[in-house]
Design a protein around this motif. Structure first.
Motif, PDB file in Angstrom:
ATOM      1  N   ARG A  85      41.991  72.687  58.753  1.00 19.80           N
ATOM      2  CA  ARG A  85      41.292  71.428  59.003  1.00 19.80           C
ATOM      3  C   ARG A  85      41.479  70.959  60.437  1.00 19.80           C
ATOM      4  O   ARG A  85      42.540  71.138  61.030  1.00 19.80           O
ATOM      5  N   PRO A  86      40.445  70.359  61.012  1.00 23.64           N
ATOM      6  CA  PRO A  86      40.559  69.880  62.391  1.00 23.64           C
ATOM      7  C   PRO A  86      41.471  68.662  62.486  1.00 23.64           C
ATOM      8  O   PRO A  86      41.582  67.886  61.538  1.00 23.64           O
ATOM      9  N   LEU A  87      42.122  68.520  63.613  1.00 29.04           N
ATOM     10  CA  LEU A  87      42.912  67.333  63.925  1.00 29.04           C
ATOM     11  C   LEU A  87      42.123  66.591  65.000  1.00 29.04           C
ATOM     12  O   LEU A  87      42.056  67.033  66.136  1.00 29.04           O
ATOM     13  N   LYS A  88      41.497  65.493  64.630  1.00 32.15           N
ATOM     14  CA  LYS A  88      40.580  64.789  65.531  1.00 32.15           C
ATOM     15  C   LYS A  88      41.206  63.538  66.145  1.00 32.15           C
ATOM     16  O   LYS A  88      40.894  63.188  67.266  1.00 32.15           O
ATOM     17  N   THR A  89      42.021  62.845  65.383  1.00 28.73           N
ATOM     18  CA  THR A  89      42.535  61.556  65.834  1.00 28.73           C
ATOM     19  C   THR A  89      44.049  61.600  66.037  1.00 28.73           C
ATOM     20  O   THR A  89      44.727  62.524  65.573  1.00 28.73           O
ATOM     21  N   GLN A  90      44.552  60.563  66.701  1.00 22.87           N
ATOM     22  CA  GLN A  90      45.997  60.471  66.871  1.00 22.87           C
ATOM     23  C   GLN A  90      46.681  60.325  65.510  1.00 22.87           C
ATOM     24  O   GLN A  90      47.769  60.854  65.309  1.00 22.87           O
ATOM     25  N   ALA A  91      46.013  59.650  64.585  1.00 29.35           N
ATOM     26  CA  ALA A  91      46.564  59.517  63.225  1.00 29.35           C
ATOM     27  C   ALA A  91      46.708  60.884  62.561  1.00 29.35           C
ATOM     28  O   ALA A  91      47.691  61.139  61.855  1.00 29.35           O
ATOM     29  N   ASP A  92      45.751  61.798  62.806  1.00 28.97           N
ATOM     30  CA  ASP A  92      45.848  63.158  62.265  1.00 28.97           C
ATOM     31  C   ASP A  92      47.101  63.850  62.801  1.00 28.97           C
ATOM     32  O   ASP A  92      47.819  64.527  62.065  1.00 28.97           O
ATOM     33  N   PHE A  93      47.338  63.706  64.106  1.00 34.27           N
ATOM     34  CA  PHE A  93      48.515  64.340  64.709  1.00 34.27           C
ATOM     35  C   PHE A  93      49.791  63.778  64.098  1.00 34.27           C
ATOM     36  O   PHE A  93      50.714  64.520  63.771  1.00 34.27           O
ATOM     37  N   ASN A  94      49.858  62.460  63.918  1.00 34.91           N
ATOM     38  CA  ASN A  94      51.035  61.847  63.294  1.00 34.91           C
ATOM     39  C   ASN A  94      51.245  62.363  61.880  1.00 34.91           C
ATOM     40  O   ASN A  94      52.361  62.647  61.465  1.00 34.91           O
ATOM     41  N   THR A 118      54.346  74.931  66.367  1.00 34.20           N
ATOM     42  CA  THR A 118      54.686  73.860  65.442  1.00 34.20           C
ATOM     43  C   THR A 118      54.580  72.516  66.148  1.00 34.20           C
ATOM     44  O   THR A 118      55.125  72.344  67.240  1.00 34.20           O
ATOM     45  N   LEU A 119      53.891  71.588  65.520  1.00 34.60           N
ATOM     46  CA  LEU A 119      53.802  70.231  66.042  1.00 34.60           C
ATOM     47  C   LEU A 119      55.124  69.539  65.724  1.00 34.60           C
ATOM     48  O   LEU A 119      55.395  69.185  64.590  1.00 34.60           O
ATOM     49  N   VAL A 120      55.974  69.399  66.750  1.00 38.55           N
ATOM     50  CA  VAL A 120      57.321  68.847  66.573  1.00 38.55           C
ATOM     51  C   VAL A 120      57.276  67.328  66.465  1.00 38.55           C
ATOM     52  O   VAL A 120      57.970  66.734  65.643  1.00 38.55           O
ATOM     53  N   SER A 121      56.446  66.701  67.312  1.00 40.66           N
ATOM     54  CA  SER A 121      56.334  65.245  67.265  1.00 40.66           C
ATOM     55  C   SER A 121      55.038  64.805  67.932  1.00 40.66           C
ATOM     56  O   SER A 121      54.394  65.575  68.647  1.00 40.66           O
ATOM     57  N   PHE A 122      54.681  63.550  67.682  1.00 41.55           N
ATOM     58  CA  PHE A 122      53.545  62.944  68.373  1.00 41.55           C
ATOM     59  C   PHE A 122      53.936  61.507  68.673  1.00 41.55           C
ATOM     60  O   PHE A 122      54.011  60.676  67.779  1.00 41.55           O
ATOM     61  N   GLU A 123      54.236  61.246  69.938  1.00 38.62           N
ATOM     62  CA  GLU A 123      54.657  59.907  70.362  1.00 38.62           C
ATOM     63  C   GLU A 123      54.038  59.589  71.704  1.00 38.62           C
ATOM     64  O   GLU A 123      53.873  60.478  72.544  1.00 38.62           O
ATOM     65  N   ASP A 124      53.729  58.314  71.921  1.00 41.03           N
ATOM     66  CA  ASP A 124      53.166  57.842  73.186  1.00 41.03           C
ATOM     67  C   ASP A 124      51.970  58.696  73.627  1.00 41.03           C
ATOM     68  O   ASP A 124      51.887  59.099  74.791  1.00 41.03           O
ATOM     69  N   GLU A 125      51.073  58.986  72.686  1.00 39.70           N
ATOM     70  CA  GLU A 125      49.860  59.766  72.946  1.00 39.70           C
ATOM     71  C   GLU A 125      50.137  61.162  73.510  1.00 39.70           C
ATOM     72  O   GLU A 125      49.336  61.721  74.244  1.00 39.70           O
ATOM     73  N   THR A 126      51.301  61.721  73.141  1.00 43.46           N
ATOM     74  CA  THR A 126      51.682  63.061  73.595  1.00 43.46           C
ATOM     75  C   THR A 126      52.163  63.894  72.411  1.00 43.46           C
ATOM     76  O   THR A 126      53.028  63.459  71.652  1.00 43.46           O
ATOM     77  N   ALA A 127      51.591  65.084  72.290  1.00 51.46           N
ATOM     78  CA  ALA A 127      52.011  66.014  71.237  1.00 51.46           C
ATOM     79  C   ALA A 127      53.076  66.945  71.811  1.00 51.46           C
ATOM     80  O   ALA A 127      52.894  67.508  72.894  1.00 51.46           O
ATOM     81  N   THR A 128      54.172  67.081  71.096  1.00 52.80           N
ATOM     82  CA  THR A 128      55.181  68.062  71.471  1.00 52.80           C
ATOM     83  C   THR A 128      55.002  69.249  70.537  1.00 52.80           C
ATOM     84  O   THR A 128      55.107  69.114  69.317  1.00 52.80           O
TER      85      THR A 128
END
Length: 157
Positions: A85-94, A118-128
């Motif tokens: 599934r696509p990740l489109k929004t910041q909420a999706d990343f969270n 692996t998506l480790v975190s999503f904070e301050d509009e930045t994906a780790t």
């Protein structure tokens, strides 16, 4: 035109999905060959089944007939976004922190435009994102506005 069609479709489908406790993942309006397709991707925890897709399709079809936002013939498809599934929004990343993802960037980072990890975190509009380069693991800080496309990625162990 397709922007307007997707916006109107999103407006029409949201109340239907809310009533059924479903989530709107994406709306696409695309020409493939000679035909136009209006695709609505829906989901819920544990996934959606064919009956739910059918119910949404039926109700949305009625609403589209009433408002008639599309000129000409088209095919309406309502389905699950699938495993990737696509990740489109910041909420999706969270929501998908801890999951394996694929990311394509607008411009290269470390000489690459595409990463899987692996998506480790999503904070301050930045994906780790933790990626693996041969035997080493490395964490990349990717600003949300640099991401052209992202989706969950299926891994085979």
């Amino acid at each position: 035109m397709s922007q307007n069609v997707t916006a109107v479709t999103q407006e029409l489908v949201e109340p239907i999905l809310e009533q059924m406790n479903l989530e709107l993942v994406d709306v696409e309006y695309k020409k493939e060959g000679k035909n136009w397709f209006l695709r609505v991707f829906i989901d819920k925890p544990g996934g959606v089944d064919i009956e739910e897709c059918g119910q949404v399709s039926e109700q949305l079809s009625e609403k589209l007939d009433e408002t008639d936002p599309i000129e000409g013939a088209y095919f309406l498809e309502v389905s699950s976004p699938g495993a990737e599934r696509p990740l489109k929004t910041q909420a999706d990343f969270n929501k998908y922190v801890g999951e394996h993802i694929y990311v394509k960037l607008y411009e290269p980072m470390d000489g690459e435009k595409e990463f899987e990890g692996t998506l480790v975190s999503f904070e301050d509009e930045t994906a780790t994102i933790e990626i693996r380069i041969k035997a080493r693991k490395k964490q990349l800080q990717v600003p949300f506005n640099k991401i052209a496309k992202a989706n969950l990625a299926v891994t085979f162990n």
